[in-house]
Design a protein around this motif. Structure first.
Motif, PDB file in Angstrom:
ATOM      1  N   ASP A   1      54.818  -5.963  35.068  1.00  0.00           N
ATOM      2  CA  ASP A   1      53.736  -7.171  34.277  1.00  0.00           C
ATOM      3  C   ASP A   1      52.982  -8.006  35.060  1.00  0.00           C
ATOM      4  OD1 ASP A   1      56.799  -8.476  33.474  1.00  0.00           O
ATOM      5  OD2 ASP A   1      57.299  -7.419  35.176  1.00  0.00           O
ATOM      6  N   ASP A   2      51.571  -6.991  34.950  1.00  0.00           N
ATOM      7  CA  ASP A   2      49.943  -6.891  35.502  1.00  0.00           C
ATOM      8  C   ASP A   2      50.181  -8.717  36.255  1.00  0.00           C
ATOM      9  OD1 ASP A   2      47.572  -6.456  34.991  1.00  0.00           O
ATOM     10  OD2 ASP A   2      47.305  -8.212  33.770  1.00  0.00           O
ATOM     11  N   TYR A   3      51.126  -8.399  37.722  1.00  0.00           N
ATOM     12  CA  TYR A   3      50.678  -9.378  38.255  1.00  0.00           C
ATOM     13  C   TYR A   3      49.665  -8.873  39.729  1.00  0.00           C
ATOM     14  CZ  TYR A   3      54.336 -12.668  37.052  1.00  0.00           C
ATOM     15  OH  TYR A   3      56.130 -13.855  36.224  1.00  0.00           O
ATOM     16  N   THR A   4      49.153  -9.926  39.514  1.00  0.00           N
ATOM     17  CA  THR A   4      48.407 -10.414  41.791  1.00  0.00           C
ATOM     18  C   THR A   4      48.197 -10.601  42.602  1.00  0.00           C
ATOM     19  OG1 THR A   4      46.029 -11.322  40.133  1.00  0.00           O
ATOM     20  CG2 THR A   4      45.840  -8.877  39.837  1.00  0.00           C
ATOM     21  N   LEU A   5      48.065 -10.313  43.679  1.00  0.00           N
ATOM     22  CA  LEU A   5      48.464 -11.701  44.422  1.00  0.00           C
ATOM     23  C   LEU A   5      47.368 -12.717  44.756  1.00  0.00           C
ATOM     24  CD1 LEU A   5      49.134  -8.674  47.791  1.00  0.00           C
ATOM     25  CD2 LEU A   5      50.643 -10.576  46.533  1.00  0.00           C
ATOM     26  N   THR A   6      48.177 -13.291  44.702  1.00  0.00           N
ATOM     27  CA  THR A   6      47.035 -14.710  45.549  1.00  0.00           C
ATOM     28  C   THR A   6      47.943 -15.175  46.767  1.00  0.00           C
ATOM     29  OG1 THR A   6      46.608 -17.427  44.615  1.00  0.00           O
ATOM     30  CG2 THR A   6      48.841 -15.719  44.194  1.00  0.00           C
ATOM     31  N   GLU A   7      47.054 -16.128  47.959  1.00  0.00           N
ATOM     32  CA  GLU A   7      47.495 -16.347  49.115  1.00  0.00           C
ATOM     33  C   GLU A   7      47.188 -18.331  48.564  1.00  0.00           C
ATOM     34  OE1 GLU A   7      44.890 -15.732  52.241  1.00  0.00           O
ATOM     35  OE2 GLU A   7      45.179 -13.211  52.134  1.00  0.00           O
ATOM     36  N   ASN A   8      48.030 -18.389  48.089  1.00  0.00           N
ATOM     37  CA  ASN A   8      47.218 -19.481  47.371  1.00  0.00           C
ATOM     38  C   ASN A   8      49.180 -19.959  46.131  1.00  0.00           C
ATOM     39  OD1 ASN A   8      46.944 -22.758  46.576  1.00  0.00           O
ATOM     40  ND2 ASN A   8      45.347 -22.589  45.787  1.00  0.00           N
ATOM     41  N   SER A   9      50.542 -20.602  47.097  1.00  0.00           N
ATOM     42  CA  SER A   9      51.204 -20.326  46.133  1.00  0.00           C
ATOM     43  C   SER A   9      51.409 -21.607  45.461  1.00  0.00           C
ATOM     44  CB  SER A   9      52.277 -20.617  47.464  1.00  0.00           C
ATOM     45  OG  SER A   9      51.840 -22.546  48.331  1.00  0.00           O
TER      46      SER A   9
ATOM     47  N   LYS B   1      50.019 -14.527  38.323  1.00  0.00           N
ATOM     48  CA  LYS B   1      49.373 -14.983  40.306  1.00  0.00           C
ATOM     49  C   LYS B   1      51.341 -14.168  40.928  1.00  0.00           C
ATOM     50  CE  LYS B   1      44.569 -15.127  39.901  1.00  0.00           C
ATOM     51  NZ  LYS B   1      43.954 -14.251  40.357  1.00  0.00           N
ATOM     52  N   LEU B   2      51.040 -13.943  41.764  1.00  0.00           N
ATOM     53  CA  LEU B   2      51.907 -13.647  43.367  1.00  0.00           C
ATOM     54  C   LEU B   2      51.951 -14.084  44.304  1.00  0.00           C
ATOM     55  CD1 LEU B   2      55.152 -11.757  43.710  1.00  0.00           C
ATOM     56  CD2 LEU B   2      53.514 -10.238  43.776  1.00  0.00           C
ATOM     57  N   TYR B   3      52.358 -14.693  44.854  1.00  0.00           N
ATOM     58  CA  TYR B   3      53.056 -15.382  46.133  1.00  0.00           C
ATOM     59  C   TYR B   3      53.921 -14.858  46.995  1.00  0.00           C
ATOM     60  CZ  TYR B   3      52.231 -18.222  50.374  1.00  0.00           C
ATOM     61  OH  TYR B   3      52.614 -18.059  51.471  1.00  0.00           O
ATOM     62  N   ILE B   4      53.487 -13.833  47.983  1.00  0.00           N
ATOM     63  CA  ILE B   4      55.063 -13.443  48.505  1.00  0.00           C
ATOM     64  C   ILE B   4      55.105 -13.836  49.976  1.00  0.00           C
ATOM     65  CG2 ILE B   4      53.731 -11.081  48.694  1.00  0.00           C
ATOM     66  CD1 ILE B   4      57.145 -10.070  48.108  1.00  0.00           C
ATOM     67  N   GLU B   5      55.907 -14.124  50.478  1.00  0.00           N
ATOM     68  CA  GLU B   5      56.436 -14.188  52.506  1.00  0.00           C
ATOM     69  C   GLU B   5      56.934 -13.320  52.422  1.00  0.00           C
ATOM     70  OE1 GLU B   5      57.732 -17.995  54.661  1.00  0.00           O
ATOM     71  OE2 GLU B   5      56.899 -18.594  53.161  1.00  0.00           O
ATOM     72  N   THR B   6      56.676 -12.443  53.269  1.00  0.00           N
ATOM     73  CA  THR B   6      57.718 -11.508  54.158  1.00  0.00           C
ATOM     74  C   THR B   6      58.146 -12.040  55.201  1.00  0.00           C
ATOM     75  OG1 THR B   6      56.185  -9.721  52.635  1.00  0.00           O
ATOM     76  CG2 THR B   6      58.070  -9.381  54.025  1.00  0.00           C
ATOM     77  N   LEU B   7      59.155 -12.466  55.800  1.00  0.00           N
ATOM     78  CA  LEU B   7      59.798 -12.059  57.022  1.00  0.00           C
ATOM     79  C   LEU B   7      60.545 -11.545  57.151  1.00  0.00           C
ATOM     80  CD1 LEU B   7      61.778 -15.592  56.037  1.00  0.00           C
ATOM     81  CD2 LEU B   7      59.372 -15.189  56.678  1.00  0.00           C
ATOM     82  N   GLY B   8      60.747 -11.110  58.826  1.00  0.00           N
ATOM     83  CA  GLY B   8      61.574  -9.675  59.092  1.00  0.00           C
ATOM     84  C   GLY B   8      61.074  -9.160  59.618  1.00  0.00           C
TER      85      GLY B   8
ATOM     86  N   ILE C   1      56.407 -17.253  42.741  1.00  0.00           N
ATOM     87  CA  ILE C   1      56.676 -16.733  44.274  1.00  0.00           C
ATOM     88  C   ILE C   1      57.442 -16.094  45.048  1.00  0.00           C
ATOM     89  CG2 ILE C   1      57.182 -18.933  46.218  1.00  0.00           C
ATOM     90  CD1 ILE C   1      55.386 -21.076  44.702  1.00  0.00           C
ATOM     91  N   LEU C   2      57.138 -15.621  45.605  1.00  0.00           N
ATOM     92  CA  LEU C   2      59.228 -14.824  46.254  1.00  0.00           C
ATOM     93  C   LEU C   2      58.842 -14.911  47.641  1.00  0.00           C
ATOM     94  CD1 LEU C   2      57.877 -10.827  44.260  1.00  0.00           C
ATOM     95  CD2 LEU C   2      59.857 -13.413  43.782  1.00  0.00           C
ATOM     96  N   ILE C   3      60.250 -15.170  48.090  1.00  0.00           N
ATOM     97  CA  ILE C   3      60.757 -14.990  50.010  1.00  0.00           C
ATOM     98  C   ILE C   3      61.362 -13.934  49.893  1.00  0.00           C
ATOM     99  CG2 ILE C   3      61.141 -16.071  51.967  1.00  0.00           C
ATOM    100  CD1 ILE C   3      60.957 -18.729  50.394  1.00  0.00           C
ATOM    101  N   ASN C   4      60.969 -12.675  50.761  1.00  0.00           N
ATOM    102  CA  ASN C   4      61.290 -12.035  51.499  1.00  0.00           C
ATOM    103  C   ASN C   4      62.411 -11.966  52.659  1.00  0.00           C
ATOM    104  OD1 ASN C   4      62.969  -9.226  50.796  1.00  0.00           O
ATOM    105  ND2 ASN C   4      60.648  -8.295  51.350  1.00  0.00           N
ATOM    106  N   THR C   5      63.675 -11.978  53.093  1.00  0.00           N
ATOM    107  CA  THR C   5      64.127 -12.628  53.376  1.00  0.00           C
ATOM    108  C   THR C   5      65.182 -11.664  54.539  1.00  0.00           C
ATOM    109  OG1 THR C   5      66.045 -13.277  52.731  1.00  0.00           O
ATOM    110  CG2 THR C   5      64.779 -14.770  52.148  1.00  0.00           C
TER     111      THR C   5
END
Length: 433
Positions: free
Chosen positions: A30-38, A4-11, A44-48
């Motif tokens: 890498d077979d990641y799928t999105l989740t809205e639950n960190s 599971k991948l959680y990503i927060e995008t700023l900007g 967990i990624l933050i795109n700043t």
């Protein structure tokens, strides 16, 4: 079993597209799928963003929160412009961060993920030819990068230090990506670059020399494509050829983001923007003469070092003359690595706050004056979002946010809408056919 991948995008929208690239690469490799639950995420990624000071401050508070809620074994990564700017310092301040990936290094996500404490922030790295895997946040529209980096030297802006020098992505790659997006169902394309209308100034390697106006012509020939939007054009590069293509090409949406920054020619010179108040107003006048219903938005900075009352009044004067539909307004804050950060003629914080309030009050007055002119008008709306209040929303050609009562059946469709209620932010209407 997928991770599971959680990503927060700023900007900005470019960060949104970078996040889409990251999601696509991680899903494919890498077979990641999105989740809205960190709390359930394996990564967990933050795109700043680093354009303003506040998003940088927000980064470390967000990191601390994610470190508390993450599950055992989960990794945390920091991406984007602040990653480029701070690099190794992020891990020093937040040792639980597993890797740092700069805005110019998105294609390396698969490498840094498996190398603990990796820091990849090379702003000279060239991704202009890299073929990213495909992921779209919306099935109805597609963001497409047409260039990376920025060659401007605006004295307040950190972007050239975080995204590197400007390189245009080859036109044939852009056209293929656009074609694929339209075949996948997108009827609207959003072209992205720091200065889109400077496209073609520099390519990496041997590629056909194409300018932005010609690129628009080529993309508009794609069968099934209904709309083209782009951001942000630079006022300095708004030559007549570009404005005429904008006005006369029916697939180009009639809304334009024109970053003013200041209405004072003196301040614009100090900012190294490359144009004057008179040039900006000349371009607006020509644009409105060709497209009377064009919708204009802008960015404005108040209290830039040395800004006098007269300089500020010049900005208000431009606002009154242009009557922007939307403004993004900020009080100047010095950014590291920028020339203006060394200026000593700073403006008092209280004066800056007063000017920002005055400017925003004027904008509200102008909106209130003009918004009632929209009552009864009919716009073709492209519906993209199902809202929780029983409405479906979308945008008109000239970028008005419009909502109507409806269901998911409207999503991805065009309809003519008559405006029945108006507001500063959105309009309400009813479908007329």
């Amino acid at each position: 079993m997928s991770k599971k991948l959680y990503i927060e995008t700023l900007g900005c929208a470019m960060n949104v597209r970078d996040s889409e690239h990251i999601i696509a690469e991680l899903n494919e490799k890498d077979d990641y799928t999105l989740t809205e639950n960190s709390g359930e995420a394996d990564l967990i990624l933050i795109n700043t963003c680093s354009v303003r000071e506040r998003p940088v401050q927000k980064l470390f508070s967000e990191l601390g929160m994610f470190n508390k809620v993450k599950k055992e074994g989960a990794k945390i990564g920091v991406c984007g412009c602040t990653a480029s700017h701070l690099g190794q310092d992020i891990i020093k301040r937040a040792p639980y961060v597993n890797f740092v990936l700069g805005a110019r290094n998105v294609s390396k996500i698969g490498e840094v993920l498996h190398k603990d404490k990796s820091v990849e922030v090379d702003i000279d790295y060239d991704e202009s030819d890299f073929a990213f895997k495909d992921f779209r946040s919306s099935p109805y529209k597609a963001y497409i990068n047409i260039s990376i980096g920025c060659d401007k030297q605006c004295t307040y802006c950190i972007v050239p230090k975080t995204r590197g020098e400007e390189i245009s992505i080859p036109a044939d790659l852009i056209q293929k990506e656009a074609q694929k997006a339209v075949q996948g169902g997108a009827k609207e394309l959003f072209l992205l670059g720091q200065n889109v209308n400077n496209y073609g100034r520099r390519f990496s390697g041997e590629h056909e020399k194409v300018n932005f106006t010609e690129l628009l012509r080529r993309i508009s020939k794609i069968e099934g494509l209904r709309r083209i939007r782009f951001t942000s054009p630079h006022p300095f590069h708004m030559d007549d050829e570009f404005l005429e293509e904008f006005a006369n090409n029916p697939k180009i949406c009639k809304s334009m983001h024109m970053p003013l920054q200041s209405g004072s020619s003196k301040v614009l010179k100090e900012m190294k923007r490359g144009y004057t108040k008179e040039w900006f107003l000349n371009r607006v006048e020509k644009l409105k003469s060709m497209v009377p219903e064009v919708s204009l938005s802008t960015d404005i900075i108040v209290a830039f070092p040395g800004e006098s009352d007269e300089d500020f009044y010049d900005t208000l004067d431009v606002m009154r003359q242009v009557e922007f539909e939307q403004i993004f307004s900020f009080k100047y804050s010095p950014r590291p690595l920028t020339e203006a950060a060394e200026f000593t003629n700073t403006i008092d914080e209280e004066i800056g706050s007063e000017r920002l309030s005055t400017l925003q009050e004027l904008q509200n007055e102008l909106l209130d004056k003009n918004v009632f002119k929209l009552l009864g008008k009919v716009y073709e709306v492209y519906f993209e979002e199902l809202r929780a209040d029983g409405y479906v929303s979308g945008r008109s050609d000239n970028n008005h946010l419009v909502k109507v009562k409806g269901s998911e059946e409207l999503l991805g469709k065009f309809a003519d809408v008559k405006i029945t209620e108006v507001g500063r932010v959105s309009l309400v209407g009813e479908i007329v056919k």
